[in-house]
Design an enzyme around this catalytic site. Structure first.
Site: not given
Ligand code: C5P
Length: 437
Positions: A238, A335-337, A362, A376, A380
């Site tokens: 990206n 994976p969502d770190i 962020f 978010k 999270k």
């Protein structure tokens, strides 16, 4: 009645202070007065560039040169670049009361000795005052005027036990050492003893003046994009430049934190004093981050981690063939770190550090910024998320940030990424201080 004449003004004292701009684009040394002292060494040629950078950064600079320095670079060069007469002797007749060595530092924020020769360091260690540079250093008021020393010498001279002893002594006495670096030397040898480059010295001076709000703390930062391979030459990535994350790592280091920066593929220089781990994919990033979690106090996830990766990466380059259909790729979720780290802290709060890890995320969005950021943050399981409009900030030096926490939202004043990073670091430090009060 007889009026006594006002005392004549020192030629070498600070100029009258002028107000600097106080926004996110203010010059980093606006309002600072520095004494730049040169002692004998070939690195003197770099001090002209350093002086130029200090002045461009907003400082007023009074130059002092030893006899040795005058053999390498002229007084006229430094006078032209600083716009002020250069002091080269304790006996300068231009000073009305012959006390230049005192007036020099009374309004100065710091004395920067660059280059600092082996002999100068030995003089300073011994408290000698028989030439103008060491005299000015000893005569400075140490509580309000820092002494920054940038050594420059041959590697054998740097490694000599007497030099090392003298360096320890001046540091014990309060001097701040900037460098030296290792590398090719003017004498043709290679090793420790090179003076830091002018731009590095400028950054070190700017860092010196930042408040040390994170002293004693350790911050872990992720930055940049990830790269998810399709084959050995292609991949999904990206447009994240990594600039915001690198600015946060720099601002945290300036604030006195020990910083570990886990960076995706970006071509940015590592900020001074920051420990960098380079990774490529989201899974690499997770693997690099997890072992670090227990040893840090703050985690700031700025990385734009790819949400999906190809289910399989081809071993060899996928070739185009005239009659073959365009390839299709199945994607799997990465994976969502940040969520993984936040959940691990929740599950195992007693880490190696005295406080639980404080997680900051962020949210880069292209629409309905605050709504997405709020959702978010909850999803999270983190106390603070920083919202910004992705397409408006990717690759740029400026940004606009909104802090979103349990209480609500607070925009930070607009500025460049480094100015914003400093504000964010100060905000995080204040939150940590509140939590432990
Ligand atoms: O879910 P989204 O990608 O929008 O969340 C952004 C935040 O989560 C950022 O702080 C980013 O660094 C982090 N993140 C992560 N791992 C992912 C995706 C996002 O750490 N796989």
């Amino acid at each position: 009645m007889k009026h006594s004449a006002p005392a004549p003004r020192s030629v070498f004292a600070a100029p009258e202070p002028s107000a600097g701009a106080a926004d996110g684009h203010a010059l980093p040394l606006a309002g600072r007065h520095l004494v730049l002292a040169l002692t004998g060494g070939i690195a003197c040629y770099k001090s002209a560039e350093l002086l130029r950078l200090l002045v461009k950064a907003g400082a007023t600079v009074q130059v002092v040169m030893s006899e040795g320095a005058l053999r390498f670079i002229t007084e006229a060069t430094m006078q032209a670049l600083s716009g002020r007469p250069v002091l080269t002797s304790a006996w300068d007749a231009r000073e009305p009361d012959s006390m230049a060595h005192i007036h020099l530092t009374r309004q100065a924020d710091a004395v920067l000795v660059a280059p600092a020769s082996t002999d100068f360091i030995a003089r300073l260690a011994a408290g000698r005052c028989d030439e103008i540079v060491s005299l000015a250093c000893v005569a400075r008021p140490p509580q309000r005027c820092a002494l920054l020393v940038a050594p420059a010498m041959n590697r054998e001279m740097w490694a000599h036990p007497a030099t090392q002893r003298n360096v320890r002594r001046i540091v014990d006495d309060g001097a701040v050492l900037l460098g030296p670096a290792a590398g090719a030397q003017a004498c043709g040898e290679v090793g420790d003893g090179r003076m830091l480059e002018p731009a590095e010295l400028l950054d070190a001076v700017v860092a010196h003046f930042q408040p040390k709000s994170l002293r004693g703390l350790r911050m872990l930062v992720t930055a940049g994009p990830t790269f998810e391979a399709l084959d050995p030459v292609r991949g999904l990535t990206n447009r994240s430049s990594g600039k915001m994350g690198f600015a946060i790592a720099r601002a945290a280091a300036e604030a006195g934190a020990e910083v570990t920066l886990v960076a995706g593929p970006v071509h940015l220089p590592t900020p001074a004093g920051v420990q960098r781990i380079d990774v490529e994919s989201a899974r690499d990033m997770l693997q690099a981050v997890m072992p670090q979690v227990a040893g840090h106090d703050v985690f700031v996830a700025t990385a734009a981690v790819a949400d999906w990766r190809p289910a399989e990466a081809a071993e060899h380059k996928i070739k185009k063939a005239a009659d073959a259909a365009a390839p299709e790729w199945a994607l799997v979720e990465n994976p969502d770190i940040l969520a993984t780290v936040a959940a691990s802290v929740e599950a195992r709060p007693h880490a190696a550090r005295p406080r639980p890890l404080y997680c900051v995320g962020f949210a880069a969005e292209s629409e309905r910024l605050l709504e997405h950021a709020r959702a978010k943050r909850e999803r999270k399981g983190i106390p603070l998320i920083v919202a910004n409009l992705g397409p408006a900030t990717f690759g740029r030096d400026d940004n606009a940030l909104v802090l979103v926490d349990e209480q609500g939202e607070r925009p930070l004043p607009a500025g460049d990424k480094l100015a914003l990073a400093r504000l964010l670091v100060a905000d995080i430090a204040a939150r940590l201080a509140l939590a432990s009060a």
